[in-house]
Design a protein around this motif. Structure first.
Motif, PDB file in Angstrom:
ATOM      1  N   HIS A 152     -15.209   5.854   2.309  1.00  0.00           N
ATOM      2  CA  HIS A 152     -14.980   6.113   0.893  1.00  0.00           C
ATOM      3  C   HIS A 152     -13.538   6.547   0.698  1.00  0.00           C
ATOM      4  O   HIS A 152     -12.953   7.195   1.551  1.00  0.00           O
ATOM      5  CB  HIS A 152     -15.912   7.218   0.388  1.00  0.00           C
ATOM      6  N   CYS A 153     -12.981   6.186  -0.409  1.00  0.00           N
ATOM      7  CA  CYS A 153     -11.661   6.654  -0.816  1.00  0.00           C
ATOM      8  C   CYS A 153     -11.839   7.348  -2.161  1.00  0.00           C
ATOM      9  O   CYS A 153     -12.559   6.805  -3.012  1.00  0.00           O
ATOM     10  CB  CYS A 153     -10.677   5.482  -0.934  1.00  0.00           C
ATOM     11  N   PRO A 154     -11.258   8.506  -2.355  1.00  0.00           N
ATOM     12  CA  PRO A 154     -10.401   9.270  -1.473  1.00  0.00           C
ATOM     13  C   PRO A 154     -11.142   9.714  -0.200  1.00  0.00           C
ATOM     14  O   PRO A 154     -12.344   9.925  -0.213  1.00  0.00           O
ATOM     15  CB  PRO A 154      -9.976  10.476  -2.290  1.00  0.00           C
ATOM     16  N   ASN A 155     -10.368   9.883   0.868  1.00  0.00           N
ATOM     17  CA  ASN A 155     -10.912  10.208   2.168  1.00  0.00           C
ATOM     18  C   ASN A 155     -10.046  11.292   2.798  1.00  0.00           C
ATOM     19  O   ASN A 155      -8.820  11.246   2.664  1.00  0.00           O
ATOM     20  CB  ASN A 155     -10.884   8.937   3.029  1.00  0.00           C
ATOM     21  N   PRO A 156     -10.654  12.267   3.494  1.00  0.00           N
ATOM     22  CA  PRO A 156      -9.844  13.328   4.123  1.00  0.00           C
ATOM     23  C   PRO A 156      -8.772  12.785   5.070  1.00  0.00           C
ATOM     24  O   PRO A 156      -7.704  13.371   5.199  1.00  0.00           O
ATOM     25  CB  PRO A 156     -10.865  14.155   4.905  1.00  0.00           C
ATOM     26  N   LYS A 157      -9.019  11.647   5.701  1.00  0.00           N
ATOM     27  CA  LYS A 157      -8.034  11.068   6.614  1.00  0.00           C
ATOM     28  C   LYS A 157      -6.799  10.561   5.867  1.00  0.00           C
ATOM     29  O   LYS A 157      -5.752  10.357   6.466  1.00  0.00           O
ATOM     30  CB  LYS A 157      -8.658   9.942   7.431  1.00  0.00           C
ATOM     31  N   ALA A 158      -6.920  10.321   4.574  1.00  0.00           N
ATOM     32  CA  ALA A 158      -5.789   9.835   3.789  1.00  0.00           C
ATOM     33  C   ALA A 158      -4.883  10.974   3.325  1.00  0.00           C
ATOM     34  O   ALA A 158      -3.824  10.738   2.771  1.00  0.00           O
ATOM     35  CB  ALA A 158      -6.287   9.049   2.577  1.00  0.00           C
ATOM     36  N   ASP A 159      -5.295  12.230   3.559  1.00  0.00           N
ATOM     37  CA  ASP A 159      -4.499  13.405   3.209  1.00  0.00           C
ATOM     38  C   ASP A 159      -4.098  13.399   1.739  1.00  0.00           C
ATOM     39  O   ASP A 159      -2.952  13.624   1.392  1.00  0.00           O
ATOM     40  CB  ASP A 159      -3.263  13.488   4.111  1.00  0.00           C
ATOM     41  N   MET A 160      -5.062  13.099   0.863  1.00  0.00           N
ATOM     42  CA  MET A 160      -4.796  13.094  -0.575  1.00  0.00           C
ATOM     43  C   MET A 160      -4.999  14.489  -1.154  1.00  0.00           C
ATOM     44  O   MET A 160      -5.886  15.209  -0.736  1.00  0.00           O
ATOM     45  CB  MET A 160      -5.754  12.139  -1.296  1.00  0.00           C
ATOM     46  N   LYS A 161      -4.182  14.831  -2.092  1.00  0.00           N
ATOM     47  CA  LYS A 161      -4.329  16.092  -2.800  1.00  0.00           C
ATOM     48  C   LYS A 161      -5.436  15.952  -3.841  1.00  0.00           C
ATOM     49  O   LYS A 161      -5.585  14.901  -4.461  1.00  0.00           O
ATOM     50  CB  LYS A 161      -3.028  16.480  -3.490  1.00  0.00           C
ATOM     51  N   LEU A 162      -6.198  16.994  -4.044  1.00  0.00           N
ATOM     52  CA  LEU A 162      -7.315  16.958  -4.975  1.00  0.00           C
ATOM     53  C   LEU A 162      -6.869  16.568  -6.384  1.00  0.00           C
ATOM     54  O   LEU A 162      -7.507  15.773  -7.053  1.00  0.00           O
ATOM     55  CB  LEU A 162      -8.019  18.315  -4.990  1.00  0.00           C
ATOM     56  N   PRO A 189       0.815  -1.208   0.000  1.00  0.00           N
ATOM     57  CA  PRO A 189       0.000   0.000   0.000  1.00  0.00           C
ATOM     58  C   PRO A 189       0.854   1.267   0.000  1.00  0.00           C
ATOM     59  O   PRO A 189       1.952   1.277   0.556  1.00  0.00           O
ATOM     60  CB  PRO A 189      -0.821  -0.105   1.278  1.00  0.00           C
ATOM     61  N   GLN A 190       0.351   2.318  -0.624  1.00  0.00           N
ATOM     62  CA  GLN A 190       1.055   3.593  -0.627  1.00  0.00           C
ATOM     63  C   GLN A 190       0.958   4.270   0.729  1.00  0.00           C
ATOM     64  O   GLN A 190       1.864   4.945   1.150  1.00  0.00           O
ATOM     65  CB  GLN A 190       0.472   4.517  -1.686  1.00  0.00           C
ATOM     66  N   ALA A 191      -0.170   4.096   1.404  1.00  0.00           N
ATOM     67  CA  ALA A 191      -0.396   4.732   2.694  1.00  0.00           C
ATOM     68  C   ALA A 191      -1.267   3.825   3.541  1.00  0.00           C
ATOM     69  O   ALA A 191      -2.018   3.004   3.008  1.00  0.00           O
ATOM     70  CB  ALA A 191      -1.079   6.080   2.495  1.00  0.00           C
ATOM     71  N   ILE A 192      -1.147   3.979   4.850  1.00  0.00           N
ATOM     72  CA  ILE A 192      -2.002   3.250   5.776  1.00  0.00           C
ATOM     73  C   ILE A 192      -2.759   4.275   6.600  1.00  0.00           C
ATOM     74  O   ILE A 192      -2.161   5.187   7.177  1.00  0.00           O
ATOM     75  CB  ILE A 192      -1.185   2.326   6.691  1.00  0.00           C
ATOM     76  N   VAL A 193      -4.088   4.144   6.618  1.00  0.00           N
ATOM     77  CA  VAL A 193      -4.939   5.050   7.373  1.00  0.00           C
ATOM     78  C   VAL A 193      -5.622   4.229   8.461  1.00  0.00           C
ATOM     79  O   VAL A 193      -6.356   3.289   8.157  1.00  0.00           O
ATOM     80  CB  VAL A 193      -5.993   5.723   6.465  1.00  0.00           C
ATOM     81  N   GLU A 194      -5.346   4.568   9.716  1.00  0.00           N
ATOM     82  CA  GLU A 194      -5.979   3.869  10.826  1.00  0.00           C
ATOM     83  C   GLU A 194      -7.245   4.613  11.228  1.00  0.00           C
ATOM     84  O   GLU A 194      -7.249   5.838  11.348  1.00  0.00           O
ATOM     85  CB  GLU A 194      -5.012   3.740  12.005  1.00  0.00           C
ATOM     86  N   LEU A 195      -8.304   3.854  11.419  1.00  0.00           N
ATOM     87  CA  LEU A 195      -9.628   4.413  11.677  1.00  0.00           C
ATOM     88  C   LEU A 195     -10.152   3.997  13.041  1.00  0.00           C
ATOM     89  O   LEU A 195      -9.853   2.912  13.526  1.00  0.00           O
ATOM     90  CB  LEU A 195     -10.610   3.915  10.615  1.00  0.00           C
ATOM     91  N   LEU A 196     -10.974   4.845  13.612  1.00  0.00           N
ATOM     92  CA  LEU A 196     -11.753   4.501  14.792  1.00  0.00           C
ATOM     93  C   LEU A 196     -13.082   3.950  14.308  1.00  0.00           C
ATOM     94  O   LEU A 196     -13.515   4.244  13.185  1.00  0.00           O
ATOM     95  CB  LEU A 196     -11.993   5.743  15.656  1.00  0.00           C
TER      96      LEU A 196
END
Length: 68
Positions: free
Chosen positions: A20-30, A2-9
């Motif tokens: 949903h991906c893209p997701n604000p928690k993933a800090d992706m650029k528009l 994976p390019q990034a790992i996003v841990e969720l509550l």
């Protein structure tokens, strides 16, 4: 890999037990986005985006209640 790992509550999941991906928690650029896809997390505790490879997973010890 994976390019990034996003841990969720558990509270980060929607009513269907996912995100949903893209997701604000993933800090992706528009400009680097891709079509929005639903990823079911509650059942297995994680899911990987087929577009960008970001891995979304529940933080250790998080419990998803039956409502999800």
């Amino acid at each position: 890999m994976p390019q990034a790992i996003v841990e969720l509550l558990a509270k980060d999941l929607d009513g269907n037990g996912g995100v949903h991906c893209p997701n604000p928690k993933a800090d992706m650029k528009l400009w680097n986005g891709h079509p929005r896809v639903f990823l079911e997390i509650a059942h297995q505790g994680q899911a990987q985006c087929p577009y960008c490879g970001t891995l979304y997973r529940l933080k250790a010890g998080e419990i998803v209640h039956a409502g999800h």
